[in-house]
Scaffold this active site. Structure first.
Site, PDB file in Angstrom:
ATOM      1  CD  GLN A   1      -7.204 -10.406 -66.837  1.00  0.00           C
ATOM      2  OE1 GLN A   1      -8.165 -11.145 -67.010  1.00  0.00           O
ATOM      3  NE2 GLN A   1      -5.976 -10.761 -67.145  1.00  0.00           N
TER       4      GLN A   1
ATOM      5  CB  CYS B   1     -14.800 -10.167 -63.630  1.00  0.00           C
ATOM      6  SG  CYS B   1     -13.909 -10.766 -65.019  1.00  0.00           S
TER       7      CYS B   1
ATOM      8  NE  ARG C   1      -8.576 -16.580 -60.023  1.00  0.00           N
ATOM      9  CZ  ARG C   1      -9.615 -16.428 -60.856  1.00  0.00           C
ATOM     10  NH1 ARG C   1      -9.795 -15.300 -61.475  1.00  0.00           N
ATOM     11  NH2 ARG C   1     -10.458 -17.419 -61.035  1.00  0.00           N
TER      12      ARG C   1
ATOM     13  CB  SER D   1      -4.713 -19.971 -63.324  1.00  0.00           C
ATOM     14  OG  SER D   1      -4.299 -19.230 -64.438  1.00  0.00           O
ATOM     15  CB  SER D   2      -7.675 -15.403 -64.891  1.00  0.00           C
ATOM     16  OG  SER D   2      -6.458 -15.165 -65.577  1.00  0.00           O
TER      17      SER D   2
END
Ligand code: IMP
Length: 525
Positions: free
Chosen positions: A451, A334, A439, A278-279
């Site tokens: 993102q 990113c 995520r 997960s981010s």
């Protein structure tokens, strides 16, 4: 003078000048005085060399219970880690985390391929029945990436061994519907049940056969030994293996209810380590998932994340995490920091979380922002046990996907952030609905907020060349710093023996190639 006299004299001279060059790591990363730093903002000062670089050990923990010999991980991204990357990362001493942007069965198949890849005794070999055709055998070879299938009376283990179908038996056979019994080899060399691995290896060596079936006194097939595994054992001394000789396998899942079903499939396929991907790892969903895994699958180690602060770390450690993954917004594909205004420069994040997690014995991964070998060493010096890479490995032969020629005429491979629109849309098209990656908490929304970006990276050749370059380079770097292993590096940093210095923009320019009319940057040979 002897070495000791030399040293004593040097210490006497230094004693007259007690101020030390460089900074303690805590002064370096004191964000109150100069803001948060990242890898390019500082250097490590050299120590003293009194051992060869080849003596430097890079053994390190990846989770509480799993140790590997090279502190290098590949990221669970669908342009970085499929089964081929996972196999090669493990063979070379690191670990590849298999991505989850695919149906659960596909991911479980990849786990199975890693677990079957290198074995001592293969306890669950693929077995054919006499009714299987040459075409069946060819398809199995494509599916599993290896050939040499035993044929037994009923097509299962613990049934009478009739023969073995090898690659050579089927390669040029032009009647695909023929039964495997018409082509299989029957002049078999076998070894009896109870044979030790060393004895079986000797038989395999002298028999010159590709496979050695182990049979009981009634001729029933019990297990199999493979010559190519024997060779792999010789060629990959650093391999990340368990006592069973199987490669260690790790894979990612998300935090949704359906991921519990996915996880069961991965565990059934032999998974050792799960990464909850997960981010922003400090969520009630992740905490619930960690607790579920620890309760349901105590034999599996859980890596939780991603996080960048001690407060986030505390929540995940309390939930039972066996490892932490650090990084938010530092990845090469990113745009989290730009879009969300949330994240942390990677050096600050790594130091802060690692120094905290060390108190609880939880190893940490510095994930993202690694553009070169030096960044890996800096991540390790700031306390990470391992370093995770995406973009740096996406251009290798072992990553999923094909090479193509870019508009500029260079050989490239696709690399895309898992929060890019490209991935979120791919996922939307997947048959199983919520089958794959999730995520960024945005994949199922009407308006998807990206993102990450999708792009390409330059061809890097095979990881079988690139990883040994990284490993040898890290050994030389630790030699320059004057430490023999990663524990000594961390200890030296904590005690202020290993020192740091910030570098200005012009210092950074000086540290790169400058003033040359042309140059070629060849990194290893
Ligand atoms: P790299 O090695 O600098 O390319 O970074 C790889 C890391 O970036 C991954 O391990 C993830 O933590 C992170 N990452 C992957 N996809 C995305 C994205 O779309 N947005 C933000 N971070 C990402």
């Amino acid at each position: 003078m002897t070495e000791i006299q030399d040293y004593t004299k040097a210490m006497e001279i230094l004693a007259e000048y007690p101020t030390r060059d460089g900074l303690h790591v805590d002064s370096l990363l004191d964000s109150d005085s100069h803001g948060a730093l990242t890898y390019n903002d500082f250097l490590i000062l050299p120590g003293s060399i009194n051992f060869p670089a080849s003596d430097v050990s890079l053994d390190t923990k990846v989770t509480r219970r799993f140790t590997i010999k090279a502190p290098l991980l590949s990221s669970p991204m669908d342009t970085v880690t499929g089964h081929n990357m996972a196999i090669h990362m493990a063979l070379l001493g690191g670990l590849g985390i298999i991505h989850n942007n695919c149906p659960a069965d596909e991911q479980a198949d990849m786990v199975r391929k890693v677990k079957r890849y290198e074995n001592g005794f293969i306890l669950d070999p693929i077995v054919l029945s006499p009714t299987a055709t040459v075409e069946d055998a060819k398809q199995l070879k494509v599916k599993w990436g290896f050939g040499g299938f035993p044929v037994t009376e009923n097509g299962n283990l613990h049934s009478k061994l009739l023969g073995i179908v090898t690659n050579r038996d089927i390669q040029f056979h032009d009647k695909p519907q023929d039964s495997v019994t018409t082509v299989m080899s029957t002049d078999l060399v076998t070894a009896p049940a109870g044979t030790t691995l060393a004895e079986a290896n000797n038989v395999l060596r002298s028999s010159k056969k590709g496979k050695l079936p182990i049979v009981d006194k009634d001729g029933l097939l019990i297990s199999l030994l493979s010559r190519s595994d024997l060779m792999k054992n010789i060629h990959y001394p650093l391999a990340s293996k368990l006592d069973s000789k199987q490669l260690i396998c790790a894979a990612a899942i998300s935090t949704h209810e359906v991921d519990k079903i996915r996880l069961q499939k991965l565990v059934d396929a032999g998974l050792d380590i799960v990464v909850v991907d997960s981010s922003q790892g400090n969520s009630m969903y992740q905490i619930a998932m960690i607790k579920y895994i620890k309760q349901q699958f105590p034999q599996i180690d859980v890596i939780a994340g991603n996080i960048v602060t001690r407060e986030q770390a505390a929540a995940l450690i309390a939930a039972g995490a066996d490892g932490l993954r650090i990084g938010m917004g530092s990845g090469s594909a990113c745009i989290t920091q730009e879009v969300m205004a949330v994240g942390r420069p990677q050096a600050a994040a790594v130091r802060s979380v690692c120094s905290f997690a060390a108190r609880f014995g939880v190893p940490c991964i510095a994930d993202g922002g690694v553009q070169n070998l030096g960044h890996i060493v800096k991540g390790l010096a700031l306390g990470a046990s391992t370093v995770m890479m995406g973009g740096l490995l996406a251009g290798t032969t072992e990553s999923p996907g094909e090479y193509f020629v870019s508009k500029e005429g260079q050989l490239v491979k696709a690399y895309r952030g898992m929060g890019s629109i490209a991935v979120m849309e791919d996922k939307g098209q997947s048959k199983e609905g919520n089958a794959g990656v999730s995520r960024y908490f945005s994949e199922n929304d009407k308006v998807k907020v990206a993102q990450g970006v999708a792009g390409s990276v330059i061809d890097r050749g095979s990881v079988t060349k690139f990883l040994p370059y990284l490993v040898t380079g890290i050994q030389h770097s630790l030699q320059d710093i004057g430490v023999r292993n990663l524990d000594s590096l961390r200890d030296g940093v904590e005690r202020g023996i290993v020192r740091f210095e910030m570098r200005s923009g012009s210092a950074q320019a000086e540290g790169n190639v400058n003033g040359l009319h042309t140059h070629e940057k060849k990194l290893y040979a």
